[in-house]
Design a protein around this motif. Structure first.
Motif, PDB file in Angstrom:
ATOM      1  N   GLN A   1      39.555 -10.408  -5.537  1.00  0.00           N
ATOM      2  CA  GLN A   1      38.571  -9.860  -4.682  1.00  0.00           C
ATOM      3  C   GLN A   1      37.267 -10.435  -4.965  1.00  0.00           C
ATOM      4  O   GLN A   1      36.584 -10.068  -6.253  1.00  0.00           O
ATOM      5  N   PRO A   2      36.417 -11.197  -4.247  1.00  0.00           N
ATOM      6  CA  PRO A   2      35.150 -11.485  -4.256  1.00  0.00           C
ATOM      7  C   PRO A   2      34.027 -10.033  -4.780  1.00  0.00           C
ATOM      8  O   PRO A   2      34.189  -9.124  -3.904  1.00  0.00           O
ATOM      9  N   LEU A   3      33.237 -10.182  -5.697  1.00  0.00           N
ATOM     10  CA  LEU A   3      32.120  -9.206  -6.000  1.00  0.00           C
ATOM     11  C   LEU A   3      31.482  -8.887  -4.758  1.00  0.00           C
ATOM     12  O   LEU A   3      31.282  -7.596  -4.551  1.00  0.00           O
ATOM     13  N   THR A   4      31.035  -9.866  -3.804  1.00  0.00           N
ATOM     14  CA  THR A   4      30.362  -9.514  -2.526  1.00  0.00           C
ATOM     15  C   THR A   4      31.099  -8.563  -1.401  1.00  0.00           C
ATOM     16  O   THR A   4      30.672  -7.608  -1.106  1.00  0.00           O
ATOM     17  N   GLU A   5      32.395  -8.742  -1.547  1.00  0.00           N
ATOM     18  CA  GLU A   5      33.304  -8.129  -0.751  1.00  0.00           C
ATOM     19  C   GLU A   5      33.420  -6.479  -1.141  1.00  0.00           C
ATOM     20  O   GLU A   5      33.398  -5.626  -0.522  1.00  0.00           O
ATOM     21  N   LEU A   6      33.602  -6.559  -2.559  1.00  0.00           N
ATOM     22  CA  LEU A   6      33.532  -5.004  -3.421  1.00  0.00           C
ATOM     23  C   LEU A   6      32.193  -4.425  -2.964  1.00  0.00           C
ATOM     24  O   LEU A   6      32.265  -3.198  -2.776  1.00  0.00           O
ATOM     25  N   ASN A   7      31.197  -5.140  -3.208  1.00  0.00           N
ATOM     26  CA  ASN A   7      29.903  -4.529  -2.882  1.00  0.00           C
ATOM     27  C   ASN A   7      29.798  -3.880  -1.619  1.00  0.00           C
ATOM     28  O   ASN A   7      29.222  -2.641  -1.406  1.00  0.00           O
ATOM     29  N   ALA A   8      30.191  -4.586  -0.739  1.00  0.00           N
ATOM     30  CA  ALA A   8      29.795  -4.068   0.705  1.00  0.00           C
ATOM     31  C   ALA A   8      30.750  -2.993   0.958  1.00  0.00           C
ATOM     32  O   ALA A   8      30.563  -1.961   1.693  1.00  0.00           O
ATOM     33  N   LYS A   9      32.097  -3.073   0.593  1.00  0.00           N
ATOM     34  CA  LYS A   9      33.024  -1.941   0.594  1.00  0.00           C
ATOM     35  C   LYS A   9      32.271  -0.738  -0.071  1.00  0.00           C
ATOM     36  O   LYS A   9      32.382   0.490   0.351  1.00  0.00           O
ATOM     37  N   ALA A  10      31.640  -0.704  -1.267  1.00  0.00           N
ATOM     38  CA  ALA A  10      31.048   0.235  -2.017  1.00  0.00           C
ATOM     39  C   ALA A  10      30.009   1.094  -1.275  1.00  0.00           C
ATOM     40  O   ALA A  10      29.904   2.134  -1.089  1.00  0.00           O
ATOM     41  N   GLN A  11      29.230   0.095  -0.363  1.00  0.00           N
ATOM     42  CA  GLN A  11      28.168   0.535   0.366  1.00  0.00           C
ATOM     43  C   GLN A  11      28.613   1.367   1.319  1.00  0.00           C
ATOM     44  O   GLN A  11      28.048   2.536   1.792  1.00  0.00           O
ATOM     45  N   GLN A  12      29.588   1.078   1.979  1.00  0.00           N
ATOM     46  CA  GLN A  12      30.212   1.795   3.152  1.00  0.00           C
ATOM     47  C   GLN A  12      30.949   3.033   2.705  1.00  0.00           C
ATOM     48  O   GLN A  12      30.444   3.963   3.348  1.00  0.00           O
ATOM     49  N   LEU A  13      31.357   2.969   1.478  1.00  0.00           N
ATOM     50  CA  LEU A  13      32.107   4.405   1.121  1.00  0.00           C
ATOM     51  C   LEU A  13      31.022   5.421   0.577  1.00  0.00           C
ATOM     52  O   LEU A  13      30.998   6.568   0.757  1.00  0.00           O
ATOM     53  N   LYS A  14      29.864   4.647   0.255  1.00  0.00           N
ATOM     54  CA  LYS A  14      28.868   5.571  -0.240  1.00  0.00           C
ATOM     55  C   LYS A  14      28.198   6.382   0.936  1.00  0.00           C
ATOM     56  O   LYS A  14      28.102   7.571   0.739  1.00  0.00           O
ATOM     57  N   VAL A  15      28.251   5.688   1.841  1.00  0.00           N
ATOM     58  CA  VAL A  15      27.585   6.352   3.242  1.00  0.00           C
ATOM     59  C   VAL A  15      28.563   7.367   3.620  1.00  0.00           C
ATOM     60  O   VAL A  15      27.926   8.538   4.035  1.00  0.00           O
ATOM     61  N   ARG A  16      29.915   7.341   3.773  1.00  0.00           N
ATOM     62  CA  ARG A  16      30.767   8.070   4.068  1.00  0.00           C
ATOM     63  C   ARG A  16      30.736   9.351   3.234  1.00  0.00           C
ATOM     64  O   ARG A  16      30.847  10.552   3.579  1.00  0.00           O
ATOM     65  N   LEU A  17      30.581   9.442   1.760  1.00  0.00           N
ATOM     66  CA  LEU A  17      30.598  10.142   1.073  1.00  0.00           C
ATOM     67  C   LEU A  17      29.511  11.235   1.127  1.00  0.00           C
ATOM     68  O   LEU A  17      29.287  12.359   1.084  1.00  0.00           O
ATOM     69  N   GLU A  18      28.066  10.447   1.351  1.00  0.00           N
ATOM     70  CA  GLU A  18      27.024  11.066   1.480  1.00  0.00           C
ATOM     71  C   GLU A  18      27.125  12.010   2.616  1.00  0.00           C
ATOM     72  O   GLU A  18      26.491  13.176   2.706  1.00  0.00           O
TER      73      GLU A  18
ATOM     74  N   LYS B   1      29.960  11.173 -14.726  1.00  0.00           N
ATOM     75  CA  LYS B   1      30.091  10.888 -13.366  1.00  0.00           C
ATOM     76  C   LYS B   1      31.460  10.415 -13.103  1.00  0.00           C
ATOM     77  O   LYS B   1      32.123  10.129 -13.651  1.00  0.00           O
ATOM     78  N   ILE B   2      31.529  10.825 -11.711  1.00  0.00           N
ATOM     79  CA  ILE B   2      32.916  10.202 -11.090  1.00  0.00           C
ATOM     80  C   ILE B   2      32.722   8.774 -10.540  1.00  0.00           C
ATOM     81  O   ILE B   2      31.684   8.154  -9.910  1.00  0.00           O
ATOM     82  N   TRP B   3      33.624   7.834 -11.176  1.00  0.00           N
ATOM     83  CA  TRP B   3      33.419   6.567 -10.632  1.00  0.00           C
ATOM     84  C   TRP B   3      34.585   6.195  -9.573  1.00  0.00           C
ATOM     85  O   TRP B   3      35.787   6.485 -10.123  1.00  0.00           O
ATOM     86  N   LEU B   4      34.212   5.682  -8.491  1.00  0.00           N
ATOM     87  CA  LEU B   4      35.412   5.440  -7.757  1.00  0.00           C
ATOM     88  C   LEU B   4      35.261   3.825  -7.448  1.00  0.00           C
ATOM     89  O   LEU B   4      34.281   3.120  -6.732  1.00  0.00           O
ATOM     90  N   ASP B   5      36.196   3.047  -8.272  1.00  0.00           N
ATOM     91  CA  ASP B   5      36.024   1.617  -8.399  1.00  0.00           C
ATOM     92  C   ASP B   5      36.820   1.080  -7.290  1.00  0.00           C
ATOM     93  O   ASP B   5      37.963   1.360  -6.968  1.00  0.00           O
ATOM     94  N   LEU B   6      36.081   0.082  -6.535  1.00  0.00           N
ATOM     95  CA  LEU B   6      36.724  -0.488  -5.426  1.00  0.00           C
ATOM     96  C   LEU B   6      37.777  -1.352  -5.663  1.00  0.00           C
ATOM     97  O   LEU B   6      38.536  -1.856  -4.703  1.00  0.00           O
TER      98      LEU B   6
END
Length: 465
Positions: free
Chosen positions: A358-375, A444-449
């Protein structure tokens, strides 16, 4: 206390209510009666110990509701679907490789229908269940034939028991590995009835060490790929090709436990290089064993490829029947192997390779989306951030190598009143209907995408926090 016992309803009284009859229609008479009797027994024990009724016997409605919950739970499979956010793609404790769609469909067909498992459709006679896969692996690896058992430890056991019982097997001291669950190569050798001959030292073994150990009772020269550990520094080992030449000189076969089961060069995807099965076959190794559910990306199986005469002897050994795979595993494995006939498409068709590339750009985008949901779901006492992470292949493959990734990290805010501890939040994650499995690192809890199989399903699960 007597009054409390008298408040407990009888089994018949509950069964004769409308709600009781509905429970019987849904779950069956036997299940309802046995579960209700267990609840009544628990209630009597609580009255004895605590002098009070349990909450589920405070009213008829509560009793029926709790009874329905218990019956539903009883019918649920306890091997739960989980979200893997550990960053370990082939996580042994979480089931290793995910099956490709084609493998799932092949397995489902084998479950639903009779299949020509041991039947030759052309000749109309009995055949061997490994034939389809043997022919396919011959095409993919260049080996003459193949044998399939239920895991790679079984494959090693079968090779040793067939050819080395009451004989000696020479192996480097630095390759006497222990795999998960405390299973060790020396123990497998002992079970196979052969004698282990260690040569060299932990960090350095030379060709002369093997040569000096050979005698008239030597059955094998054996190599074990140290995929789950690494010795660095002042080291030396003997390659298979050198052992093959030595084996030819003394007419002694060479076998290799490759373990990880790579059928393609991972370096082409900028991943850590791993020796392939094809390389070992080309080097002249007589028998090569490897796993089906690691880098190969398929079902759990132990696969042995090599010279046809040797494979036939393995197939005829009594242990083979004990260790053989069923129709579902064989169907899934064959479908997985057929994907390798189109190697250019593997990053799309094979889940393991897809996750690894998986490209890093794709993983970063998913991480940003997950961050918003968690917040949106967690209280303000937590700090959520997107950080660079390092993932790993897992299941003993390249333990020292890491793969770049992105993760959402969750920590406790220092500036505010201390919220629920992150360790308690990890527990909450694991109590969800589809548990979220993460890793704890640097407080920290790490949620690796990179290791997430179904991102959309993960977002739905987060909504239930």
């Amino acid at each position: 206390m007597t009054a409390l016992f008298q408040q407990l309803p009888s089994v018949d009284k509950i069964l004769k209510t409308i709600e009781g009859e509905k429970l019987i229609d849904e779950f069956g008479h036997s299940a309802v009666v046995s579960t209700l009797r267990r609840l009544l027994s628990d209630a009597r024990e609580q009255i004895k110990q605590q002098q009070c009724l349990p909450h589920f016997f405070h009213s008829h409605e509560k009793t029926v509701h709790y009874l329905h919950q218990q019956l539903t739970k009883q019918n649920q499979v306890q091997i739960k679907t989980v979200h893997n956010l550990t960053g370990t793609i082939l996580h042994t404790n979480l089931g290793r490789a995910l099956w490709a769609d084609a493998a799932q469909q092949a397995a489902l067909n084998a479950m639903r229908h009779n299949v020509a498992l041991e039947y030759d459709l052309d000749e109309g006679v009995r055949s061997h269940r490994d034939n389809y896969i043997s022919d396919l692996l011959a095409t993919l690896t260049g080996a003459e034939a193949a044998c399939v058992v239920n895991n790679n430890a079984a494959a090693v056991l079968l090779m040793l028991a067939t050819f080395a019982k009451d004989k000696e097997v020479i192996i480097s001291r630095g390759e006497l590995i222990e795999i998960g669950g405390a299973f060790r190569i020396p123990d497998i050798m002992a079970q196979a009835g052969c004698k282990l001959v260690e040569v060299g030292t932990t960090n350095r073994t030379h060709l002369k060490d093997y040569r000096n150990a050979i005698n008239e009772n030597t059955a094998f020269l054996m190599k074990v790929h140290s995929s789950n550990y690494q010795i660095c520094g002042f080291t030396s080992s003997v390659a298979e090709q050198e052992l093959v030449e030595l084996g030819k000189e003394f007419h002694i076969p060479v076998i290799t436990d490759l373990g990880s089961g790579a059928l393609i060069d991972l370096a082409q995807y900028t991943l850590p290089a791993e020796p392939t099965v094809q390389e070992k076959v080309q080097q002249g190794v007589d028998l090569v064993s490897f796993s089906g559910d690691k880098l190969l990306g398929g079902a759990q199986a132990g696969i042995i490829v090599g010279k046809k005469a040797w494979i036939e002897r393995l197939q005829n050994h009594p242990l083979k029947r004990v260790l053989r795979c069923d129709k579902v595993i064989l169907a899934g494995l064959e479908a997985t192997l057929r994907l390798y006939l189109q190697p250019e498409k593997l990053t799309h068709t094979l889940p393991t390779l897809h996750l690894l590339t998986q490209p890093l750009t794709e993983l970063n985008a998913k991480a940003q989306q997950l961050k918003v949901r968690l917040e949106n779901r967690l209280n303000s006492g937590y700090q959520c951030d997107v950080e660079e992470s390092v993932a790993q292949i897992g299941s003993g493959s390249q333990p020292m190598a890491t793969i770049p990734s992105f993760a959402v990290t969750i920590s406790e805010k220092i500036t505010e009143k201390t919220p629920e501890k992150t360790t308690a939040l990890l527990t909450r994650f694991k109590q969800l209907d589809a548990p979220i499995i993460a890793r704890m690192e640097k407080n920290k809890i790490w949620l690796d995408l990179r290791s997430v199989a179904d991102f959309d399903a993960l977002l739905e699960t987060v909504e239930k926090l």
